[in-house]
Design a protein around this motif. Structure first.
Motif, PDB file in Angstrom:
ATOM      1  N   PRO A  65       0.850  -1.205   0.000  1.00  0.00           N
ATOM      2  CA  PRO A  65       0.000   0.000   0.000  1.00  0.00           C
ATOM      3  C   PRO A  65       0.880   1.247   0.000  1.00  0.00           C
ATOM      4  O   PRO A  65       1.983   1.246   0.557  1.00  0.00           O
ATOM      5  N   TYR A  68       2.492   2.415   3.316  1.00  0.00           N
ATOM      6  CA  TYR A  68       3.109   1.373   4.136  1.00  0.00           C
ATOM      7  C   TYR A  68       4.079   1.930   5.181  1.00  0.00           C
ATOM      8  O   TYR A  68       4.258   1.329   6.250  1.00  0.00           O
ATOM      9  N   ILE A  71       1.989   2.795   8.094  1.00  0.00           N
ATOM     10  CA  ILE A  71       1.545   1.562   8.747  1.00  0.00           C
ATOM     11  C   ILE A  71       2.661   0.975   9.607  1.00  0.00           C
ATOM     12  O   ILE A  71       2.430   0.525  10.733  1.00  0.00           O
ATOM     13  N   PHE A 106      -4.454  -5.022  12.267  1.00  0.00           N
ATOM     14  CA  PHE A 106      -4.232  -4.640  10.871  1.00  0.00           C
ATOM     15  C   PHE A 106      -3.644  -5.832  10.134  1.00  0.00           C
ATOM     16  O   PHE A 106      -2.847  -6.586  10.683  1.00  0.00           O
ATOM     17  N   LEU A 108      -2.829  -7.091   5.625  1.00  0.00           N
ATOM     18  CA  LEU A 108      -3.080  -6.941   4.200  1.00  0.00           C
ATOM     19  C   LEU A 108      -3.741  -8.200   3.660  1.00  0.00           C
ATOM     20  O   LEU A 108      -3.388  -9.315   4.068  1.00  0.00           O
ATOM     21  N   ILE A 115      -6.019  -3.128   2.267  1.00  0.00           N
ATOM     22  CA  ILE A 115      -5.939  -2.916   3.709  1.00  0.00           C
ATOM     23  C   ILE A 115      -7.165  -3.509   4.417  1.00  0.00           C
ATOM     24  O   ILE A 115      -8.294  -3.380   3.955  1.00  0.00           O
ATOM     25  N   PHE A 167      -5.441   5.994   4.673  1.00  0.00           N
ATOM     26  CA  PHE A 167      -5.927   4.986   3.743  1.00  0.00           C
ATOM     27  C   PHE A 167      -5.406   5.274   2.335  1.00  0.00           C
ATOM     28  O   PHE A 167      -5.561   6.399   1.842  1.00  0.00           O
ATOM     29  N   CYS A 272     -12.319  -2.457   5.353  1.00  0.00           N
ATOM     30  CA  CYS A 272     -11.440  -3.084   4.357  1.00  0.00           C
ATOM     31  C   CYS A 272     -11.680  -2.476   2.982  1.00  0.00           C
ATOM     32  O   CYS A 272     -12.696  -1.811   2.750  1.00  0.00           O
TER      33      CYS A 272
END
Length: 282
Positions: A65, A68, A71, A106, A108, A115, A167, A272
């Motif tokens: 993503p 990332y 994250i 969380f 993937l 996500i 996001f 999601c």
């Protein structure tokens, strides 16, 4: 010239047939970049060239993503991930990672790289949760968080939550995972007590979500399927700028005080990528 020609034929006199091993690793990597991660991993088993190509950072950078790095800072508190190659980082992010004192998770989606977020019942604000006449936390292996909130009976049902997250651009869906009845194990078999289920057929419950950039969605439905976990759709929202921190608020309410309701288990809320769908959480 004769020598050049002889190099293009096999020992049996026929022309040489190209083999997979003859494809340059760089060319293989360019092809793999357009495949889904599971297909890349399958092709990596073909030979050494495909295996080497499948490790290229630029392939997996395109699967990660765009947020990332955010994250890694918010979710992963392990400094060793900073030195991982992109393929290993992708694999690490596909594993469920708890954060916020274990009240959220969380991961993937392995196939799409989309996500997924889960918020446990202990990460939600539930009106009356501290009064054991109305609510209790019960332990169960039917929840990824090992705990659900069980409603015995109440007049005013209100369950709210929120999360701040970056996001990646795209559309996302929000779901509540609920269960009518209280399940348990007896002699190794699952049983469900439905005696205290009441009030859900009189008025529908209301699901709602809002975002910090002004998006709003509302849906209503009657709760049904006693004895089974069900995933209820709340609504969709769109992220247009992956660099912005977006606050998502969501709620489940049934505040008609003309009747009491009870026998409901609240497990969690899921957010999601919309392409993943709800079956992942049932």
């Amino acid at each position: 010239m004769g020598a050049s020609f002889s190099g293009c034929v096999s020992d049996s006199g026929g022309p040489l047939q190209p083999r997979l091993d003859d494809i340059p690793e760089s060319c293989v990597a360019l092809v793999l970049m357009y495949l889904d991660p599971p297909d890349i991993c399958k092709l990596a088993r073909l030979n050494r060239a495909f295996r080497g190509a499948s490790l290229a950072d630029f392939i997996w950078e395109s699967k990660l993503p765009s947020t990332y790095k955010f994250i890694m800072e918010k979710v992963l508190e392990d400094p060793s991930v900073m030195v991982l190659g992109k393929k290993d980082l992708y694999a690490r992010l596909c594993r469920r990672s708890p954060f916020d004192s274990g009240t959220k998770e969380f991961w993937l989606d392995k196939r799409t790289g989309g996500i997924c977020l889960a918020i446990s019942c202990k990460g939600l604000k539930i009106t009356g949760i501290d009064d054991r006449r109305y609510w209790n936390y019960i332990s169960t292996d039917e929840s990824r968080f090992q705990t659900v909130a069980y409603l015995q009976q109440i007049w005013w049902l209100e369950v709210e939550g929120d999360i701040d997250f970056q996001f990646p651009s795209g559309q996302y869906s929000v779901y509540f995972r609920l269960h009518l009845g209280k399940s348990s194990k007896r002699l190794g078999r699952r049983v469900c007590n439905t005696d205290h289920i009441h009030g859900w057929d009189i008025k529908p419950v209301r699901f709602q979500l809002t975002t910090s950039d002004g998006q709003h969605a509302v849906s209503q439905c009657y709760l049904d399927s006693p004895g089974n976990w069900a995933v209820y759709y709340v609504g969709n929202f769109i992220s247009n700028n992956s660099n912005d921190l977006m606050k998502i608020k969501f709620s489940l309410t049934q505040i008609d005080c003309t009747h009491i309701k009870g026998g409901l288990c609240v497990d969690s809320v899921f957010i999601c990528s919309s392409e993943i769908g709800s079956k992942e959480f049932e």
